[in-house]
Design a protein around this motif. Structure first.
Motif, PDB file in Angstrom:
ATOM      1  N   MET A 184       0.823  -1.220   0.000  1.00 32.64           N
ATOM      2  CA  MET A 184       0.000   0.000   0.000  1.00 32.64           C
ATOM      3  C   MET A 184       0.861   1.275   0.000  1.00 32.64           C
ATOM      4  N   THR A 185       2.022   1.200   0.673  1.00 30.06           N
ATOM      5  CA  THR A 185       2.798   2.427   0.898  1.00 30.06           C
ATOM      6  C   THR A 185       4.163   2.419   0.227  1.00 30.06           C
ATOM      7  N   GLY A 186       4.594   1.262  -0.256  1.00 29.15           N
ATOM      8  CA  GLY A 186       5.947   1.162  -0.827  1.00 29.15           C
ATOM      9  C   GLY A 186       7.016   0.971   0.237  1.00 29.15           C
ATOM     10  N   ALA A 187       6.617   0.722   1.496  1.00 30.84           N
ATOM     11  CA  ALA A 187       7.614   0.539   2.577  1.00 30.84           C
ATOM     12  C   ALA A 187       8.394  -0.756   2.353  1.00 30.84           C
ATOM     13  N   GLU A 188       9.625  -0.772   2.898  1.00 32.64           N
ATOM     14  CA  GLU A 188      10.441  -1.998   2.888  1.00 32.64           C
ATOM     15  C   GLU A 188      10.084  -2.826   4.101  1.00 32.64           C
ATOM     16  N   ILE A 189      10.377  -4.121   4.043  1.00 29.26           N
ATOM     17  CA  ILE A 189      10.176  -4.964   5.237  1.00 29.26           C
ATOM     18  C   ILE A 189      11.538  -5.407   5.753  1.00 29.26           C
ATOM     19  N   ALA A 190      11.748  -5.296   7.090  1.00 29.81           N
ATOM     20  CA  ALA A 190      12.974  -5.821   7.697  1.00 29.81           C
ATOM     21  C   ALA A 190      12.596  -7.083   8.465  1.00 29.81           C
ATOM     22  N   TRP A 191      13.223  -8.206   8.128  1.00 32.61           N
ATOM     23  CA  TRP A 191      12.927  -9.466   8.840  1.00 32.61           C
ATOM     24  C   TRP A 191      13.931  -9.556   9.972  1.00 32.61           C
TER      25      TRP A 191
END
Ligand code: USQ
Length: 406
Positions: free
Chosen positions: A318-325
């Motif tokens: 939805m926002t283009g945010a990255e994900i940090a695992w």
């Protein structure tokens, strides 16, 4: 009704006080303002700028003509003061939010464990004790948690508080009983809510207190109809690693361009409810008290379940945010299924607000507006569940990178 809202300055206590005042009830907040002191201890602040409780109630009166009364009382420490207030005011109902509510905060150190147990259990017991002593037949509504049931995969739906069991006798007959669903807390905070359950069970049985326990899921959102009325009525909005809860944290992180902090594989499935529904449920519980002498009434105050990584992926899209695992600082199941029964509130007329993009992006907009107040160094969750942090680090079966962000 005359209603005492214990912990009425907090994240759910404040919008509940406004909602019930708006509905025409006489509201008295009792609060020790501990949540504000904890902000000071942690060196963080709500994303939204909050005024003092006195100023908030002044604005509410100016906007609506209704009064909300405030009393600085510590339920856990000031038993005599609490009893005196209850004796003088004799409320029809008492809503009890006056507990330390963050699992990570409760696991920070031995001092935080002691504080959480002493504060939460004493507050609940002092209240029950005073109601009995004063022969006060007020309906007590307590904000409990879904976390009392734990998060192991059971394979069947979790009932609303009570589990029917059949016990085989020596003669081979089966005796049927309904017992409290077995407690399985995952943190010291959740454990205090399990202890609360036993206190309620005893006082309902022994002293015929009328008690409702609400097993609530993770709350998301920040505004209710009433907090929208004036900028100074705004609710608090926690983003830090101790008090921020998962969905609100992801939304704030997306707003400030911070990678979404998924713990482990994000396979944890949890129950959720929007804050507007949370205050509606409390009103429904208030209007449907158990009879005197009845067992504790228990509702599952949840509207839907989601897996953490699905939420992160949805918000990233939805926002283009990255994900940090990230390595998981908690000791919890890597992956779990969760099925919950919640028809009691549905049958009382709750029409749930479910997750949808419009409401989520509205929250991102609130977060963007106040992004200048965020201290990025306070975003990571650093409270570890065991001293042996290596034991809690979960590995990602899909091979996504575990990394730290700053
Ligand atoms: N999580 C992440 N990333 C984050 C924060 C959390 O992956 O940045 C994960 C956690 O590891 C956990 C899940 O999300 O698996 C939920 O964490 P949370 O902080 O949102 O919720 P929790 O600690 O369970 O506590 C919150 C409230 C508590 C309430 C409870 C309802 O603070 O007061 O009782 O939700 S419930 O979880 O249903 O028991």
């Amino acid at each position: 009704m005359k209603i005492a809202v214990m912990g009425g300055d907090g994240f759910i206590g404040w919008p509940t006080s406004l909602h019930l005042s708006d509905a025409g009830h006489e509201i008295h907040i009792l609060d020790n303002l501990s949540r504000r002191w904890i902000d000071t201890e942690l060196g963080v602040q709500s994303l939204t700028p909050m005024d003092s409780i006195q100023e908030r109630t002044r604005i509410w009166h100016a906007e609506t003509g209704r009064r909300i009364h405030f009393n600085l009382i510590d339920l856990a420490k000031d038993y005599e003061l609490l009893k005196k207030w209850l004796a003088e005011n004799r409320p029809d109902a008492v809503i009890h939010f006056a507990e330390q509510r963050a699992a990570p905060y409760s696991m920070k150190s031995d001092r935080h464990k002691n504080y959480t147990v002493n504060n939460n259990v004493n507050a609940t017991h002092n209240l029950l004790n005073a109601l009995v002593e004063l022969e006060l037949d007020a309906h007590l509504i307590h904000l409990g948690t879904m976390g009392v049931y734990g998060y192991s995969t059971v394979g069947v739906a979790i009932p609303e508080g009570y589990l029917p069991v059949g016990i085989e006798t020596a003669t081979g007959k089966t005796v049927s009983q309904e017992i409290l669903y077995p407690s399985n807390p995952g943190s010291i905070y959740h454990m205090t809510k399990c202890l609360d359950q036993l206190l309620f069970h005893f006082y309902a049985k022994n002293d015929r207190l009328r008690i409702t326990d609400l097993h609530q899921g993770i709350v998301w959102g920040t505004h209710t109809e009433q907090t929208h009325l004036h900028p100074q009525l705004v609710n608090r909005f926690d983003y830090d690693g101790d008090y921020g809860t998962v969905l609100n944290r992801f939304l704030i992180q997306a707003a400030i361009g911070y990678p979404l902090t998924v713990h482990g594989t994000g396979g944890q499935t949890r129950a959720f409810i929007h804050i507007q529904d949370s205050v509606r449920c409390i009103e429904l519980a208030l209007n449907n008290p158990p009879a005197r002498g009845a067992r504790v009434e228990i509702f599952n105050q949840v509207t839907e379940t989601h897996r953490v990584r699905d939420l992160a992926e949805m918000i990233a899209k939805m926002t283009g945010a990255e994900i940090a695992w990230l390595p998981n600082p908690r000791k919890e199941a890597l992956e779990n299924e969760l099925i919950i029964r919640n028809e009691k509130f549905r049958n009382l007329g709750l029409d749930p607000i479910t997750l949808h993009a419009g409401l989520l992006s509205e929250i991102v907009d609130v977060a963007k507006k106040f992004a200048y107040r965020v201290d990025r160094s306070r975003v990571p969750a650093v409270s570890a569940w065991t001293k042996d942090i290596a034991a809690t680090i979960n590995h990602d079966p899909e091979g996504k990178r575990l990394k730290s962000v700053s």
